[in-house]
Design a protein around this motif. Structure first.
Motif, short mmCIF file in Angstrom:
data_model
loop_
_atom_site.label_atom_id
_atom_site.label_comp_id
_atom_site.label_asym_id
_atom_site.label_seq_id
_atom_site.Cartn_x
_atom_site.Cartn_y
_atom_site.Cartn_z
N ARG A 12 33.86 41.64 40.56
CA ARG A 12 32.48 41.32 40.97
C ARG A 12 32.57 40.44 42.20
O ARG A 12 33.08 39.32 42.13
N ASP A 13 32.11 40.93 43.34
CA ASP A 13 32.16 40.17 44.59
C ASP A 13 30.84 39.46 44.82
O ASP A 13 29.77 39.97 44.47
N ASN A 69 27.56 34.33 41.77
CA ASN A 69 26.94 34.73 40.52
C ASN A 69 26.89 33.54 39.58
O ASN A 69 27.86 32.80 39.44
N ARG A 103 29.61 33.25 36.78
CA ARG A 103 30.93 32.86 37.28
C ARG A 103 30.92 31.45 37.83
O ARG A 103 31.79 30.63 37.50
N GLY A 143 26.21 42.33 37.10
CA GLY A 143 26.72 43.29 38.07
C GLY A 143 28.22 43.50 38.04
O GLY A 143 28.75 44.21 38.89
N VAL A 144 28.91 42.92 37.06
CA VAL A 144 30.36 43.10 36.99
C VAL A 144 30.68 44.57 36.75
O VAL A 144 29.97 45.28 36.03
N ARG A 145 31.74 45.04 37.38
CA ARG A 145 32.20 46.42 37.20
C ARG A 145 33.63 46.40 36.68
O ARG A 145 34.34 45.41 36.84
N GLY A 183 36.80 40.88 44.80
CA GLY A 183 36.35 40.26 43.56
C GLY A 183 37.29 40.49 42.39
O GLY A 183 37.01 40.09 41.26
#
Length: 364
Positions: free
Chosen positions: A98-99, A102, A105, A116-118, A144
């Motif tokens: 995740r870039d 946030n 984080r 939005g983390v992938r 990220g």
């Protein structure tokens, strides 16, 4: 640099994979292009393949990956230990990315649950780049992501599960607060459970009891630190509770760790805990894991109930350290007990789904 690579495409639930070629592009700002040398099949891959958890189709599965750096884009910083990343390095990386800023984080120190983390191995082929999973020739590491260089003397089989199963169990045993002299029960003796046995002993547990119904797993657990193993198919619920309490005097286990993925074990687990005991759940990664419990048990017996999903990047570093410090004591490399080519990924999934192997590896 090659101009294309293969992906074992996850086309549909419970259907054969399709081996297709896709073009490779140069690594962009902040990206690293990696040639995959091994990717192991995690139980969550099986859950996706069987339709028990949502995953895009068509997509690419696989997130327990070891690869060789082929190309580095501009602006790529050091790895999680501050080491410069260079072409030719053998690396692994966090299963999520995740870039950008946030709240979870930056404020709560929970990057693994950021909005939005992938996750690698959980993305659609429609997104750029398509190479975002392990069952392929290549993978792009996107901004990220936490990258970790691997020592030369760790094997691919020892290293591949680091960035999911092993790092997750570092997080789980930390959350379980296992301490010196504890009695610990581990429900499920797949890769997570085997590492849970070894880590519980490393944290000072005086007694580790492993529970499963697969003979090979029960046998393996004894080589990974379990002091006692119980075949749950040989007991009814009352008998199992009595047997565990007989070994965990005077009142039951200090901690129980669930990594079997079956919600039905929770009521029995609660009965096995002492007053003030701790129950940590980590295997229930699929939706609709419904179970009925007497919540008064949690209140009246002062039980701490915790869930663990994914892990903090520091747990990946600690996972590597744990393996390197204990690889002569425990046969970590033997957990990956079968290897398949990318052409045979269907066979690999069939073996893994049937629990005929502990951990199957796909080697492109």
């Amino acid at each position: 640099m090659k101009t294309e690579g293969r992906i074992a495409v996850f086309e549909a639930i419970n259907k054969p994979f399709t081996l297709r070629s896709f073009p490779l592009r140069p690594a962009k700002q902040g990206e690293v292009l990696v040639r995959i040398v091994m990717s192991t099949i995690c139980r969550s891959d099986i859950h996706s393949w069987e339709g028990n958890r949502p995953n895009p189709c068509p997509g690419v599965l696989g997130h327990e990956i070891v690869g060789i750096v082929e190309q580095i884009g501009d602006g790529v910083g050091p790895d999680l230990r501050g080491q410069t990343i260079e072409v030719g390095d053998r690396i692994t990386w966090t299963l999520f990315f995740r870039d950008g800023p946030n709240y979870y984080r930056d404020v709560l120190d929970l990057p693994q649950k950021a909005f939005g983390v992938r996750k690698y191995g959980h993305d659609s082929l429609d997104r750029d780049p398509p190479f975002l999973g392990g069952f392929a020739d290549y993978c792009y590491i996107l901004p990220g992501t936490g990258i970790l260089k691997l020592p030369d003397d760790i094997s691919d089989a020892e290293a591949a599960p680091l960035n999911c199963g092993i790092a997750t169990m570092i997080a789980v045993t930390e959350a379980a607060e296992i301490g010196m002299g504890d009695c610990v029960v581990i429900q499920g003796l797949g890769l997570l459970g085997l590492f849970g046995c070894a880590m519980a002993k490393a944290r000072g547990a005086r007694l580790v009891i492993g529970l499963d119904n697969v003979p090979g797993r029960l046998s393996a657990a004894k080589r990974f630190g379990a002091d006692k193993v119980l075949d749950v198919s040989a007991y009814d619920d009352d008998q199992l509770v009595a047997e565990i309490k007989a070994h965990c005097q005077p009142d039951g286990a200090d901690g129980i760790i669930e990594v079997c993925g079956h919600a039905s074990v929770i009521p029995v687990g609660l009965r096995c805990l002492r007053i003030g005991g701790r129950y940590t759940l980590a295997g229930l990664v699929s939706p609709n894991a419904n179970v009925t419990i007497d919540a008064n048990t949690i209140v009246n017996r002062l039980v701490t109930l915790r869930g663990v999903h994914n892990y903090h990047p520091r747990h990946l570093v600690q996972a590597l350290d744990f393996v390197m410090a204990n690889r002569e004591r425990y046969p970590f490399g033997e957990i990956v007990d079968s290897q398949f080519s990318l052409d045979d990924v269907d066979k690999a999934f069939e073996h893994a789904a049937a629990r005929a192997v502990l951990r199957a590896a796909v080697v492109p």
